[in-house]
Scaffold this motif. Structure first.
Motif, PDB file in Angstrom:
ATOM      1  N   GLY A 156       0.793  -1.213   0.000  1.00 37.07           N
ATOM      2  CA  GLY A 156       0.000   0.000   0.000  1.00 37.07           C
ATOM      3  C   GLY A 156       0.832   1.273   0.000  1.00 37.07           C
ATOM      4  O   GLY A 156       2.009   1.272   0.358  1.00 37.07           O
ATOM      5  N   ALA A 157       0.185   2.335  -0.415  1.00 36.98           N
ATOM      6  CA  ALA A 157       0.751   3.687  -0.377  1.00 36.98           C
ATOM      7  C   ALA A 157      -0.423   4.645  -0.279  1.00 36.98           C
ATOM      8  O   ALA A 157      -1.574   4.232  -0.163  1.00 36.98           O
ATOM      9  CB  ALA A 157       1.607   3.958  -1.610  1.00 36.98           C
ATOM     10  N   THR A 178       6.015  -3.047  -5.849  1.00 39.99           N
ATOM     11  CA  THR A 178       6.161  -1.752  -5.191  1.00 39.99           C
ATOM     12  C   THR A 178       7.068  -0.890  -6.063  1.00 39.99           C
ATOM     13  O   THR A 178       7.364  -1.264  -7.208  1.00 39.99           O
ATOM     14  CB  THR A 178       6.718  -1.917  -3.759  1.00 39.99           C
ATOM     15  N   GLN A 179       7.498   0.263  -5.560  1.00 33.50           N
ATOM     16  CA  GLN A 179       8.473   1.058  -6.323  1.00 33.50           C
ATOM     17  C   GLN A 179       9.869   0.406  -6.229  1.00 33.50           C
ATOM     18  O   GLN A 179      10.182  -0.306  -5.266  1.00 33.50           O
ATOM     19  CB  GLN A 179       8.532   2.484  -5.785  1.00 33.50           C
ATOM     20  N   ASP A 229      -2.848   0.027   4.755  1.00 33.73           N
ATOM     21  CA  ASP A 229      -3.276   0.623   6.031  1.00 33.73           C
ATOM     22  C   ASP A 229      -4.784   0.876   6.015  1.00 33.73           C
ATOM     23  O   ASP A 229      -5.307   1.558   5.140  1.00 33.73           O
ATOM     24  CB  ASP A 229      -2.512   1.940   6.222  1.00 33.73           C
ATOM     25  N   HIS A 230      -5.456   0.321   7.013  1.00 34.31           N
ATOM     26  CA  HIS A 230      -6.873   0.622   7.241  1.00 34.31           C
ATOM     27  C   HIS A 230      -7.101   0.782   8.746  1.00 34.31           C
ATOM     28  O   HIS A 230      -8.122   0.334   9.269  1.00 34.31           O
ATOM     29  CB  HIS A 230      -7.761  -0.474   6.660  1.00 34.31           C
ATOM     30  N   PRO A 255      -6.333  -0.760   1.195  1.00 34.97           N
ATOM     31  CA  PRO A 255      -6.649  -1.985   0.446  1.00 34.97           C
ATOM     32  C   PRO A 255      -8.011  -1.945  -0.236  1.00 34.97           C
ATOM     33  O   PRO A 255      -8.170  -2.468  -1.349  1.00 34.97           O
ATOM     34  CB  PRO A 255      -6.572  -3.096   1.505  1.00 34.97           C
ATOM     35  N   GLY A 256      -9.001  -1.332   0.404  1.00 29.47           N
ATOM     36  CA  GLY A 256     -10.316  -1.254  -0.226  1.00 29.47           C
ATOM     37  C   GLY A 256     -10.288  -0.486  -1.521  1.00 29.47           C
ATOM     38  O   GLY A 256     -10.912  -0.886  -2.528  1.00 29.47           O
ATOM     39  N   ASN A 257      -9.578   0.613  -1.546  1.00 28.09           N
ATOM     40  CA  ASN A 257      -9.491   1.412  -2.771  1.00 28.09           C
ATOM     41  C   ASN A 257      -8.557   0.787  -3.799  1.00 28.09           C
ATOM     42  O   ASN A 257      -8.765   0.976  -5.011  1.00 28.09           O
ATOM     43  CB  ASN A 257      -9.058   2.840  -2.418  1.00 28.09           C
ATOM     44  N   MET A 258      -7.570   0.036  -3.339  1.00 26.76           N
ATOM     45  CA  MET A 258      -6.741  -0.732  -4.275  1.00 26.76           C
ATOM     46  C   MET A 258      -7.594  -1.797  -4.963  1.00 26.76           C
ATOM     47  O   MET A 258      -7.484  -2.026  -6.185  1.00 26.76           O
ATOM     48  CB  MET A 258      -5.566  -1.359  -3.524  1.00 26.76           C
TER      49      MET A 258
END
Length: 229
Positions: free
Chosen positions: A62-63, A154-155, A99-100, A108-111
């Motif tokens: 996540g980011a 990831t990056q 992170d939630h 994660p939900g928006n991912m």
């Protein structure tokens, strides 16, 4: 008396400066050693989308997500790589870990929403809502979701640390790193510089063998996604 006190004060300052200098050297050496450990351990396990060996699962770390739910450019670049891996048949499922901790902020939900909107079937996307840092995401992938082999996304500046931590925690991990965000020179360089401090934290996490902030019960959601064929 004033001369004596002045001499004592100068001596004290010299001692503080020497101690501070010595501490800075020690910290610098430890950081260099930690960074070298990450680089060496990840060597041979970092690939491009085209040449990475297939694995059952990709894990996207996540980011930042904006207030309207839009992934930041750095996160969107990670998600795009995961989409490419799925489209190329390199993975069968995607674990999105972020992170939630606060109800109103849900990485994660928006991912999940982004991947589904860009062609990844809903049943192939699994959410980890307690991936509060890289160590936690790796530990939970193994201990909660039962992942034994995966591709981390990831990056590029973050990839050596992520791959090394996951491999140390028992996951046969390879990595694919985004480099497109390097066009944003200032934030890219700032994030790359932060990796030196993160290397020290990674070493501490490994040496301490700590549990994730939140572990929870084992879940079968990854296996259920893979069982779809």
């Amino acid at each position: 008396m004033n001369a004596i006190l002045g001499g004592m004060w100068r001596a004290y300052l010299r001692r503080v400066v020497r101690l501070g200098f010595a501490a800075a050297i020690v910290v610098g050496v430890l950081t260099a050693e930690s960074s070298m450990w990450l680089r060496t351990a990840a060597d041979g396990h970092i690939f491009t989308v085209a040449d990475v060996p297939a694995a059952p699962v990709a894990m996207v770390l996540g980011a930042q997500v904006y207030d309207d739910g839009t992934p930041s450019p750095f996160l969107e670049a990670r998600l795009e790589l995961a989409r490419q891996l799925y489209a190329a048949g390199k993975v069968k499922a995607i674990l999105v870990s972020g992170d939630h901790m606060d109800w109103g902020y849900d990485e994660p939900g928006n991912m999940w929403l982004w991947l589904n909107a860009h062609g990844v079937p809903a049943g192939r996307i699994i959410e980890d809502h307690a991936g509060f840092d890289t160590y936690d995401s790796c530990a939970r992938a193994k201990r909660v979701f039962g992942v034994d082999k995966m591709i981390i996304v990831t990056q590029a500046f973050h990839l050596e640390r992520a791959v090394t931590l996951c491999r140390h925690l028992g996951v046969d991990a390879t990595g694919v790193g985004d480099t497109t965000m390097a066009r944003f020179r200032a934030p890219w360089l700032q994030a790359s510089a932060r990796e030196y401090g993160a290397a020290d934290k990674a070493a501490w996490d490994v040496l301490s063998g700590r549990d994730p902030v939140f572990l929870g019960r084992p879940e079968t959601s990854v296996q259920e996604a893979l069982d779809q064929g």
